[in-house]
Write a protein that holds these residues in place. Sequence first.
Motif, PDB file in Angstrom:
ATOM      1  N   ALA A  34      10.143   3.923  30.941  1.00 42.46           N
ATOM      2  CA  ALA A  34       8.702   4.197  30.957  1.00 42.46           C
ATOM      3  C   ALA A  34       8.148   4.026  29.544  1.00 42.46           C
ATOM      4  O   ALA A  34       8.590   4.702  28.617  1.00 42.46           O
ATOM      5  CB  ALA A  34       8.438   5.607  31.471  1.00 42.46           C
ATOM      6  N   ILE A  35       7.198   3.129  29.391  1.00 37.39           N
ATOM      7  CA  ILE A  35       6.625   2.825  28.084  1.00 37.39           C
ATOM      8  C   ILE A  35       5.294   3.556  27.945  1.00 37.39           C
ATOM      9  O   ILE A  35       4.284   3.160  28.528  1.00 37.39           O
ATOM     10  CB  ILE A  35       6.425   1.302  27.895  1.00 37.39           C
ATOM     11  N   ASP A  36       5.319   4.618  27.180  1.00 40.44           N
ATOM     12  CA  ASP A  36       4.142   5.452  26.956  1.00 40.44           C
ATOM     13  C   ASP A  36       3.400   4.914  25.730  1.00 40.44           C
ATOM     14  O   ASP A  36       3.785   5.174  24.594  1.00 40.44           O
ATOM     15  CB  ASP A  36       4.586   6.905  26.737  1.00 40.44           C
ATOM     16  N   GLU A  37       2.316   4.191  25.966  1.00 35.66           N
ATOM     17  CA  GLU A  37       1.578   3.593  24.858  1.00 35.66           C
ATOM     18  C   GLU A  37       0.917   4.652  23.980  1.00 35.66           C
ATOM     19  O   GLU A  37       0.746   4.452  22.776  1.00 35.66           O
ATOM     20  CB  GLU A  37       0.544   2.599  25.383  1.00 35.66           C
ATOM     21  N   GLY A  38       0.556   5.777  24.567  1.00 35.88           N
ATOM     22  CA  GLY A  38       0.000   6.869  23.782  1.00 35.88           C
ATOM     23  C   GLY A  38       1.004   7.400  22.787  1.00 35.88           C
ATOM     24  O   GLY A  38       0.650   7.730  21.637  1.00 35.88           O
ATOM     25  N   PHE A  39       2.262   7.483  23.202  1.00 36.88           N
ATOM     26  CA  PHE A  39       3.322   7.948  22.304  1.00 36.88           C
ATOM     27  C   PHE A  39       3.536   6.956  21.174  1.00 36.88           C
ATOM     28  O   PHE A  39       3.670   7.350  19.999  1.00 36.88           O
ATOM     29  CB  PHE A  39       4.623   8.139  23.091  1.00 36.88           C
ATOM     30  N   ASN A  42       0.779   7.318  18.695  1.00 39.24           N
ATOM     31  CA  ASN A  42       0.910   8.536  17.892  1.00 39.24           C
ATOM     32  C   ASN A  42       1.944   8.362  16.786  1.00 39.24           C
ATOM     33  O   ASN A  42       1.743   8.837  15.656  1.00 39.24           O
ATOM     34  CB  ASN A  42       1.290   9.714  18.783  1.00 39.24           C
ATOM     35  N   GLY A  73       3.608  -0.333  33.202  1.00 39.84           N
ATOM     36  CA  GLY A  73       4.044   0.826  32.440  1.00 39.84           C
ATOM     37  C   GLY A  73       5.532   0.960  32.230  1.00 39.84           C
ATOM     38  O   GLY A  73       5.986   1.979  31.688  1.00 39.84           O
ATOM     39  N   LYS A  74       6.308  -0.040  32.620  1.00 42.04           N
ATOM     40  CA  LYS A  74       7.755   0.034  32.445  1.00 42.04           C
ATOM     41  C   LYS A  74       8.301  -1.248  31.833  1.00 42.04           C
ATOM     42  O   LYS A  74       7.738  -2.329  32.017  1.00 42.04           O
ATOM     43  CB  LYS A  74       8.454   0.306  33.784  1.00 42.04           C
ATOM     44  N   LEU A 142      11.831   6.529  23.384  1.00 44.02           N
ATOM     45  CA  LEU A 142      11.563   6.673  24.815  1.00 44.02           C
ATOM     46  C   LEU A 142      12.836   6.444  25.627  1.00 44.02           C
ATOM     47  O   LEU A 142      13.079   7.130  26.624  1.00 44.02           O
ATOM     48  CB  LEU A 142      10.464   5.695  25.244  1.00 44.02           C
TER      49      LEU A 142
END
Length: 358
Positions: A34-39, A42, A73-74, A142
Amino acid sequence: MRNSFGNVFTITTFGESHGKGLGVVIDGCPAGVAIDEGFIGNELQRRKPGQSKITTQRKEEDAFEILSGVFEGKSTGTPIAIVIYNTDQKSKDYSHIADKFRPSHADFTYHEKFGVRDYRGGGRSSARETAARVAAGAIAKLLLGQYGVSIHAYVSQAGHVQLEKPYQDLDFSQTETNIVRCPDADAAEQMIALIDDTRKNRDTIGGVVSCVAQGVPTGLGEPVFDRLHAALGHAMLSINAVKGFEYGSGFEGVRMKGSEHNDAFYRDGDTIKTRTNHSGGIQGGISNGEDIYFRVAFKPVATIMQDQESVDTQGDSAIVSGKGRHDPCVVPRAVPIVEAMCALVLADYLLLNRSSKI
């Protein structure tokens, strides 16, 4: 010039400090992460310039764009390309050193090796390149999170001001509560005052970033030459301005006797643990399941706002005047870089270990 790092989880960075932008291609990331662009954003915000009065005032938001390797998202298992565009370059700030070598910079050695150099902020030798590493390190974090691995870096020393508490007594959630990124309020206040005073005196100081990796499984590391601590040392020493690396008891361990330094084993349910951890979570070059901890020493920033003696490209005497926007101490912004490089090593060795088992 080699611009790649890693064995299985590999990265290749590109770009210059004052070019159009910089970025990274990540290869070997498994599909389904899972690729969290918000993370990712940050993490880049923690490294970006212009954060506070004790960092360079260059204003880069470090907004990023993922060009490939992610769908819905992945991760897809294909190369992940990330680009970060430069928006606040002031190349004219460096025109005065176009034909001069700045003391303790890479100007002279790049000129000697390649016969040409990008004098605008140091080009490829600039610490701005580390933005690409932080973006890649966020992807590695991640991935590691899926295995229960966490990484915590913090500033443990700025100049002569040193945090004396062991990491076990610290609350890592407090690291981001102050501009120097020290999880101890009293020490942080002293560090900030020292860095700010140094800045006002048109000078710079060095410092130390400590890092702790927790939840690392046993078995990571490849004897004989690719020991885990050797890979971590390689990673940390590849960061701009780093002058030293030690893990576990490090140089202080020489003061101890073997009977004091040895980490005794005991059984805790179904797990084998050690009663002490002078080994820093690594024995024989392989992780043993305990916390991995290490320290990284950074020199004072080479660019100072003072005149310095030097020579030009012809070898004639010259005076180099400090201009532009620079950090008085690099360690506050180095914290996410150290975490990123640690994550890249652990992700790489995790996948390498997995691929070596039947």
